[in-house]
Each structure stands twice: as C-alpha cells, then as structure tokens.
Design a protein around this motif. Structure first.
Motif, PDB file in Angstrom:
ATOM      1  N   GLU A   1      42.578  42.947  49.242  1.00 31.84           N
ATOM      2  CA  GLU A   1      42.899  44.374  49.087  1.00 31.84           C
ATOM      3  C   GLU A   1      43.843  44.842  50.200  1.00 31.84           C
ATOM      4  N   SER A   2      43.733  44.220  51.373  1.00 27.19           N
ATOM      5  CA  SER A   2      44.608  44.568  52.504  1.00 27.19           C
ATOM      6  C   SER A   2      45.965  43.885  52.414  1.00 27.19           C
ATOM      7  N   ASN A   3      46.209  43.170  51.314  1.00 29.94           N
ATOM      8  CA  ASN A   3      47.494  42.537  51.017  1.00 29.94           C
ATOM      9  C   ASN A   3      47.841  41.415  51.998  1.00 29.94           C
ATOM     10  N   LEU A   4      46.803  40.680  52.423  1.00 30.03           N
ATOM     11  CA  LEU A   4      47.050  39.530  53.297  1.00 30.03           C
ATOM     12  C   LEU A   4      47.289  38.255  52.507  1.00 30.03           C
ATOM     13  N   GLY A   5      47.108  38.321  51.211  1.00 25.78           N
ATOM     14  CA  GLY A   5      47.314  37.169  50.349  1.00 25.78           C
ATOM     15  C   GLY A   5      46.735  37.451  48.975  1.00 25.78           C
ATOM     16  N   CYS A   6      46.786  36.450  48.102  1.00 23.65           N
ATOM     17  CA  CYS A   6      46.218  36.605  46.767  1.00 23.65           C
ATOM     18  C   CYS A   6      45.085  35.591  46.600  1.00 23.65           C
ATOM     19  N   THR A   7      44.308  35.741  45.539  1.00 22.00           N
ATOM     20  CA  THR A   7      43.166  34.850  45.363  1.00 22.00           C
ATOM     21  C   THR A   7      42.918  34.548  43.898  1.00 22.00           C
ATOM     22  N   ILE A   8      42.190  33.448  43.679  1.00 25.43           N
ATOM     23  CA  ILE A   8      41.651  33.116  42.365  1.00 25.43           C
ATOM     24  C   ILE A   8      40.158  33.356  42.461  1.00 25.43           C
ATOM     25  N   ILE A   9      39.634  34.227  41.612  1.00 27.70           N
ATOM     26  CA  ILE A   9      38.259  34.682  41.779  1.00 27.70           C
ATOM     27  C   ILE A   9      37.657  35.063  40.434  1.00 27.70           C
ATOM     28  N   SER A  10      36.345  35.090  40.362  1.00 33.03           N
ATOM     29  CA  SER A  10      35.667  35.517  39.145  1.00 33.03           C
ATOM     30  C   SER A  10      35.959  36.989  38.857  1.00 33.03           C
ATOM     31  N   ARG A  11      36.231  37.276  37.600  1.00 30.99           N
ATOM     32  CA  ARG A  11      36.444  38.673  37.213  1.00 30.99           C
ATOM     33  C   ARG A  11      35.189  39.507  37.500  1.00 30.99           C
ATOM     34  N   GLU A  12      34.009  38.877  37.391  1.00 29.68           N
ATOM     35  CA  GLU A  12      32.748  39.579  37.661  1.00 29.68           C
ATOM     36  C   GLU A  12      32.718  40.128  39.085  1.00 29.68           C
ATOM     37  N   ALA A  13      33.290  39.388  40.022  1.00 28.95           N
ATOM     38  CA  ALA A  13      33.208  39.768  41.433  1.00 28.95           C
ATOM     39  C   ALA A  13      34.125  40.928  41.794  1.00 28.95           C
ATOM     40  N   ILE A  14      35.144  41.189  40.978  1.00 35.51           N
ATOM     41  CA  ILE A  14      36.133  42.216  41.349  1.00 35.51           C
ATOM     42  C   ILE A  14      36.160  43.384  40.371  1.00 35.51           C
TER      43      ILE A  14
END
Length: 297
Positions: free
Chosen positions: A234-247
């Motif tokens: 969220e602070s724009n330090l990078g991107c991620t691959i993550i579960s849709r449930e978590a976000i």
C-alpha cells in the motif's frame, strides 16, 4: 506419557546437539548422555555417532526415531482425548496457514463458539510447513493449509478454491494499466511471503510450470506477516502476488488495485488436513460447520 529417555532421544535427533537438548528439556548435559547410553544399552545398538562436529543418527537410530515420533504423537492424542472425555469444556487444537487463519477462520470460530459453548478451539497460525509438522507431531488435530502437501500421508477435504492475484498500490505505474504480462511482474520489485508459505510455493510452482526460472524474480522483500506485507505494498514499495481473500478490505477501500496478468492465472485450494484416528467426530463436525458458514457468507 512416553518414557522421558525417548523424549530426550527425539530432542537430540532434532537438534543434533546435546547442549541444546539439555537446555530445551531443562536437564543437565550428562543426563542427556546418560539417557542415550541407557537406550543404546537397552536395544544393544549404537543410535548416534559423530560426523565431525555434527551428531548423526545410525540406521538403527533412524528406525527408532520414526517409531518414537509415532509414540510421541499417540501419547499427545491419548492425553488430549482423556482430558476431553472428563471435561465439561472440550478443548481442540487446530492449525491454519496465515491467509486462512488471519482472514477466514476467526469469524467462523467466533460463530462456532457462540453455538457450541462447551467447545474451545485453540488456533495456531503459521506457514504450511509448520502446520504439517504440528499435525504429524500430534500438536493439532486438524490443519487448514493453502500450499502443496503430501496427499499420501494425510486425509484431506477441500474447503474452497482461492486465486492468487497481482496487487499494487493505487500510486503504482501498473495501477493505470488494464493488464500486464508476467514478464512485467518479474521485473518489478516483488514483496513476497517467506519461503515455506503456501502462497510462495504456489506462485513459484506456477512460474516453473510456465517455463520461467525462479532466479528471474526481482525479490525486494520476503515477509512472514501478511498485514505488514499489505502495508508495504500500500505504501508503494513494491508489488505482490497474494490471495484475493487477504486483500478484500484494501481492494474495497481503494488502497490496493488488482491487476490482471495476461494469460497467467494462479488458482489453488484451501484444504483441511487430518489424520484418520484422532478426534474424527469433532473434525467432521467442524469441517461441515466451516463449509456451511462459507456458503452463507
């Protein structure tokens, strides 16, 4: 309760260090050595030998270790069952990986407690490898995992399907695109879960399956805590691959944006894992309770 000498042997086999074993078991190092010598005398075999500075198990030691693990697991199961049999409040230990334990199970366990007031569910939240270890060691009756596991060693039941997605800050350059390629993703600063997590394994397996080399990933950070990982993205330090449930909450607030990856979809399952002979009535009832509550949500 198993013989304490067996407990000593198991601890030595895992730590490969007499001093560390003594610290863990709160006994002296000579006592550790004595326990091992007594076992070797009883079975009339050598169980441990030194390989340089490292302790190693002999073939007989490896055999005893496998039996001792099962003895320890059965002992813990026996103690749990006996205590529950005579208690008004039944206590069950379950484990879940971080996505499930942090974003799916808490509400379900809360509902379960409001209905079944005589049942306490104690939840461990760790990565897939740790949850499987706890299951085999007898520390939990039921696990819920999001990563690959050996399906020949356990019973399992699917809870639901899940999708891993690319998430970026609303200020990230990707946020202005309708989709990106996996090559674009691999060049970006990636903030990923730690090795051993289900999410990390699924992503890496998907890359390998599609012919990509893991060394091509531009890993900027590896984070064990999902909340911290989300905050960093969220602070724009990078991107991620993550579960849709978590976000889900971050997507709804607009703090994170989900960007489709062209011709690259990552699906996985959330699975219950358990061993056949332990707390099956509770396990079957809790699995059905979870499934029904997910259908209603």
């Amino acid at each position: 309760m198993i013989d304490f000498k067996i407990t000593t042997f198991l601890t030595v086999a895992k730590t490969k260090n007499f001093t560390r074993t003594a610290d863990i078991l709160h006994i002296t190092q000579p006592a550790v050595s004595q326990h091992i010598k007594l076992l070797e005398h009883h079975y009339n075999v050598k169980l441990i030998y030194k390989n340089g500075r490292q302790m190693e198990l002999t073939e007989e030691g490896k055999l005893l270790f496998n039996y001792a693990l099962e003895m320890d697991r059965l002992s813990k199961m026996m103690e749990s069952d006996i205590k529950n049999k005579s208690s008004i409040i039944k206590k069950y230990y379950i484990g879940a990986t971080l996505t499930i334990g942090g974003y799916i199970l808490p509400e379900i366990i809360g509902k379960h407690k409001s209905i079944y007031k005589n049942i306490d569910i104690m939840l461990y939240v760790e990565n897939t490898e740790s949850i499987m270890d706890k299951l085999f060691n007898g520390n939990i009756s039921l696990g819920l995992v999001e990563g690959p596991f050996d399906r020949n060693k356990v019973k399992y039941t699917k809870l639901k399907d899940d999708e891993l997605v690319l998430a970026v800050s609303k200020n990230h350059p990707f946020a202005q695109k309708c989709c990106v390629t996996i090559e674009d993703v691999l060049k970006e600063r990636l903030i990923l879960r730690e090795k051993g997590s289900g999410t990390r394994k699924i992503f890496e397996n998907a890359l390998i399956k599609n012919g990509y080399c893991l060394e091509n990933m531009n890993i900027y950070m590896e984070i064990g805590d999902i909340t911290a990982l989300i905050s960093l993205v969220e602070s724009n330090l990078g991107c991620t691959i993550i579960s849709r449930e978590a976000i889900r909450k971050s997507l709804m607030s607009g703090n994170l944006i989900e960007i489709p990856i062209k011709d690259f979809k990552i699906l996985r399952e959330f699975n219950f894992v358990y061993l056949e002979q332990h707390n099956l009535e509770f396990i079957n009832n809790f699995i059905e309770f979870c499934k029904k509550n997910l259908e209603l949500s």
